[in-house]
Design a protein around this motif. Structure first.
Motif, mmCIF file in Angstrom:
data_model
loop_
_atom_site.group_PDB
_atom_site.id
_atom_site.type_symbol
_atom_site.label_atom_id
_atom_site.label_comp_id
_atom_site.label_asym_id
_atom_site.label_seq_id
_atom_site.Cartn_x
_atom_site.Cartn_y
_atom_site.Cartn_z
ATOM 1 N N THR B 180 44.631 35.611 38.038
ATOM 2 C CA THR B 180 44.358 36.982 37.636
ATOM 3 C C THR B 180 45.626 37.541 37.008
ATOM 4 O O THR B 180 46.712 37.423 37.588
ATOM 5 C CB THR B 180 43.957 37.832 38.861
ATOM 6 N N TYR B 182 47.680 40.834 35.800
ATOM 7 C CA TYR B 182 47.688 42.256 36.178
ATOM 8 C C TYR B 182 48.248 43.082 35.043
ATOM 9 O O TYR B 182 49.336 42.796 34.529
ATOM 10 C CB TYR B 182 48.461 42.451 37.486
ATOM 11 N N ARG B 336 49.481 45.630 42.330
ATOM 12 C CA ARG B 336 48.376 46.563 42.585
ATOM 13 C C ARG B 336 48.904 47.900 43.083
ATOM 14 O O ARG B 336 48.343 48.948 42.763
ATOM 15 C CB ARG B 336 47.432 45.980 43.632
ATOM 16 N N ALA B 340 48.380 48.416 38.814
ATOM 17 C CA ALA B 340 47.953 47.401 37.850
ATOM 18 C C ALA B 340 46.513 46.976 38.139
ATOM 19 O O ALA B 340 46.084 46.914 39.291
ATOM 20 C CB ALA B 340 48.876 46.192 37.926
ATOM 21 N N VAL B 341 45.781 46.693 37.078
ATOM 22 C CA VAL B 341 44.382 46.282 37.195
ATOM 23 C C VAL B 341 44.291 44.782 36.911
ATOM 24 O O VAL B 341 44.850 44.300 35.917
ATOM 25 C CB VAL B 341 43.513 47.061 36.181
ATOM 26 N N GLY B 342 43.598 44.084 37.779
ATOM 27 C CA GLY B 342 43.481 42.631 37.628
ATOM 28 C C GLY B 342 42.436 42.237 36.598
ATOM 29 O O GLY B 342 41.334 42.786 36.588
#
Lengths: 405, 385
Positions: B180, B182, B336, B340-342
């Protein structure tokens, strides 16, 4: 000297239960049953029972290949969600008929399902993958409440929660998140009526077998609690719904197989909520057979064997299916009677209880709660539905005595 | 790298066009027009990992044994789509992935054609919006190239969740969510506006962490010398038990040289003037990608400077022309906390035979199970970057 009789029956390997085994026997199919272990009653019924670790695909393939080498198999079949990918894998590895493996993988994973639909430009709710409560609450705030928090895999019917505020989101993530599978999907909640659509796909062409209006619980867990036939949709709406489901199944990689799809109409636009490449659960198979004349289990076998789908005349024009649930934890009670009242060709009412009187039941929103019984009635007219349903309920008298009272 | 001569090999006899686009297979980036390539990447919202320079560095000093096999799509004579790809003979990252649950029936001695590298934070075809259909033509081209080059399977590495990944799933590709990335939206008007998007309690806690842990350090966007970059990167790899072969010295040197025009590195310097930590990154278009981290691990075993460096990077991004800050993989919980968005990254693979496809699906299922069970995805912190 006794002459050895050649076995020319079609041969199917399956991971399934009593109903599938019975249908295969009725159809004269040589049945190889995989289990971990195979139940003793079924092992005595089928031609070849095989005990194998179903999580070990390599070992399962080796076991099945030995059988295939001695007596070629024609198809692989499963009706269990957890075994659909294995069935697709075995079919592909043996190069025989069966559910397409990509379809099994895409339907068994909610993120992949959303992505595959997006890839085919089929609109759906906005979604985000999150890994912890902080990220989840931020994602839900961006999407706007209400949202649905979903397990990406391995839901087994208990993997979704509707969240109407940030506290719900935190609670849902705490309930659904597992260390071995921490990622969850958060989706926009889709408002609108929901429909259960049963289909048969052969050679990439999908036929809609039945459409039922679906009732879904309005609490945190969006459990299916009832179905009605007819669905209430007019002919044009049914056609559009069918076209949409066919397009969605193509996007998910379906070539051959049966499916149970759940679709919501948001405004007039359909949104796929879920799809399972197997017969529907509960009593929905029986309802579909009554209103369409197609037995979905038999259809699954027929598709796998490349045979035409058997059809009988429908036996009911109207059906009402209701699930029994409770809002409070307590002890369930009901009158253990078998309802009568079949009229003419109509199927008799069905009462199927998952609990005995005196058993504890939990509210629907509890992680351990769920449906504890089902009633289905069939009639020739809409006006007869309510009285027919009421008469069964009056005999059964289901009730829950709250805990501590 | 076994690098054939810099020639363009037309796919003509393999069916050289698809979807109205003429396809070409290119066996080295060096012979291609840098400006034309990068223009497609820029207009197609590609990333630094698709740029001519990144690929040039990769081909100059590869971290493994790869043969370039880039697929290009033309409309008339105009280049309108690129799909960088490598025939992978040996790759430490792919070898590691193969060691996780690859079925015994998968051949170990046949190459994969991969678009383009598990090292990057983003892979897959790039096309401008007006030539969106060229993406599927490029996928067709990759499949044809795989056949022509004798690859056992082909596919895409680190392809972000989205339309293309979904289209591949619908086409029957086996796929695993292996990591993932970020990302932080840095389109805020001011740093204060960004900080206000975080819950107050968390914000105050992060500020405390930054002050306490970075005492005596100066954080700035700067470019340490290449030797320091290599030392810090390898120190961190060793600390995490990662073979340094994923970032060989020559590869890091080539990256530094080729990507210099895009470099945006943030470093922490101690009182003696020594650089003790760095986030090496590059900005292409509006995306700033922090890709390699380095640390003087003997002095900062708990990664003390990172909070302040992260905060500094975010604020710098907001006050510059950056619209997206890609913080890369790993250390998910910290990223996170900063909002931050995964974005899931997929490895998507296909073979020519249904029976082989099934093996790829089984492998991907095992990879994904391992990846999901780890907060850092496919143990990318320890194995990759």
């Amino acid at each position: 000297m006794a002459e050895r009789v050649r076995d020319d029956r079609p041969s199917v390997v399956c991971v399934a239960g009593r109903r599938v085994v019975d249908v295969l026997a009725e159809m004269g199919v040589r049945t190889v049953l995989l289990g971990d272990p195979t139940p003793i009653d079924l092992a005595c019924t089928v031609d070849v029972p095989v005990d194998v670790d179903l999580d070990d695909w390599t070992a399962t393939e080796a076991a099945v290949r030995r059988i295939h080498d001695a007596h070629p198999l024609d198809a692989v079949l499963s009706v269990y969600d957890s075994c659909l990918p294995l069935a697709g894998y075995l079919a592909a590895r043996l190069n025989v008929a069966g559910l397409d493996l990509p379809a099994a993988m895409n339907c068994g994973n909610k993120l992949r399902m959303r992505l595959a639909l997006e890839g085919a430009e089929i609109p759906g709710p906005a979604y985000v993958v999150v890994g912890d409560p902080d990220e989840g609450e931020a994602a839900a705030a961006r999407l706007g409440h209400p949202v649905v928090v979903k397990k990406i895999t391995d839901a087994r019917g208990k993997g979704s929660r509707v969240c109407r505020n940030p506290a719900d989101v935190g609670e849902a993530i705490a309930v659904l998140r597992e260390e071995t599978s921490p990622n969850l999907l958060i989706e926009e909640y889709v408002e609108g009526p929901e429909y259960a659509v049963q289909t048969v796909t052969t050679g990439g062409v999908t036929e809609v077998v039945s459409v039922l209006a679906q009732q879904t619980a309005e609490g945190q867990r969006p459990v299916e609690i009832g179905y009605d036939f007819p669905s209430g949709l007019d002919g044009e709406s049914l056609r559009r719904l069918g076209d949409f489901v066919a397009r969605a199944l193509r996007a998910l990689g379906f070539g051959d197989g049966i499916a149970h799809a759940q679709v919501r109409l948001s405004g007039s636009a359909p949104v796929l909520i879920n799809v399972k490449p197997r017969p529907p659960g509960g009593r929905l198979c029986a309802v579909t057979e009554a209103v369409s004349g197609v037995d979905m289990v038999r259809a699954a076998v027929e598709v796998a064997l490349g045979r035409p789908i058997s059809r009988r005349a429908p036996t009911a024009r109207y059906a009402r299916y209701r699930c029994m649930t409770t809002d409070v934890a307590g002890t369930v009670d009901y009158e253990p009677v078998t309802p009568h009242g079949a009229k003419g060709e109509l199927p008799p009412p069905t009462v199927a209880m998952d609990v005995e009187p005196g058993d504890e039941v939990l509210p629907l929103d509890h992680p351990g709660g769920g449906v504890y019984g089902r009633i289905v009635v069939y009639t020739e007219s809409a006006a007869e539905l309510e009285p027919a349903y009421r008469s069964v309920l009056d005999v059964l008298r289901p009730r829950v005595h709250p805990s501590g009272t | 790298m076994t690098s054939p001569a810099t020639t363009l090999t037309s796919l003509g006899n393999l069916g050289g066009s698809a979807g109205g686009y003429r396809l070409e297979l290119v066996r080295a980036i060096a012979g291609l027009d840098r400006e034309a390539w990068n223009a497609v990447v820029r207009h197609g919202d590609g990333t630094i990992f698709h740029t001519w320079e990144w690929l040039a560095a990769f081909e100059e000093a590869p971290p493994g044994v790869f043969e370039a096999a880039h697929v290009l799509a033309y409309s008339g004579d105009e280049l309108v789509g690129v799909c960088p790809a490598y025939l992978v003979r040996r790759c430490p990252r792919l070898d590691y992935a193969m060691s996780i649950g690859a079925p015994p029936a998968m051949p170990a001695d046949r190459p994969f054609l991969l678009a383009h590298s598990l090292a990057g934070l983003c892979g897959g075809p790039v096309t401008p919006a007006e030539h969106r259909n060229a993406a599927s033509a490029l996928v067709t081209g990759l499949e044809r190239a795989a056949m022509a080059l004798g690859a056992w399977a082909w596919g895409f590495a680190d392809i972000p969740a989205g339309h293309t990944a979904g289209w591949l799933l619908g086409q029957g590709y086996a796929a695993a969510h292996v990591a993932t990335a970020y990302r932080i939206d840095t389109t805020h008007a001011t740093p204060a506006e960004y900080w206000n998007t975080l819950p107050g309690r968390r914000r105050r806690k992060l500020w405390r962490e930054q002050r306490r842990r970075a005492e005596g350090l100066v954080i700035a966007e700067t470019a340490p010398d290449t030797g320091t970059m290599v030392d810090l990167t390898h120190a961190l790899l060793r600390e995490r038990g990662t073979p340094t072969e994923v970032f060989p010295v020559e590869y890091l040197q080539a990256l530094r040289r080729h990507l210099a025009p895009y470099e945006r590195t943030v470093a922490a310097t101690d009182g003696s003037g020594e650089v003790v930590a760095m986030f090496a990154g590059w900005q292409f278009g509006a995306e700033w990608s922090l890709w390699i981290a380095g640390l003087r691990t003997a002095a900062y075993a708990s990664f003390e400077p990172y909070h302040s460096m992260l905060a500094h990077t975010i604020e710098t991004a907001i006050t510059s022309d950056t619209r997206v800050l890609n913080l890369g993989r790993g250390n998910a919980p910290i990223k996170r906390r900063y909002g931050a968005v995964g974005v899931p990254l997929f490895l998507a693979l296909k073979a020519a035979d249904r029976r082989h496809d099934a093996l790829l699906h089984a492998w991907c299922q095992a990879l994904e199970a391992r990846s999901q069970g780890s907060p850092d995805g496919l143990e990318v912190v320890s194995r990759c970057c």
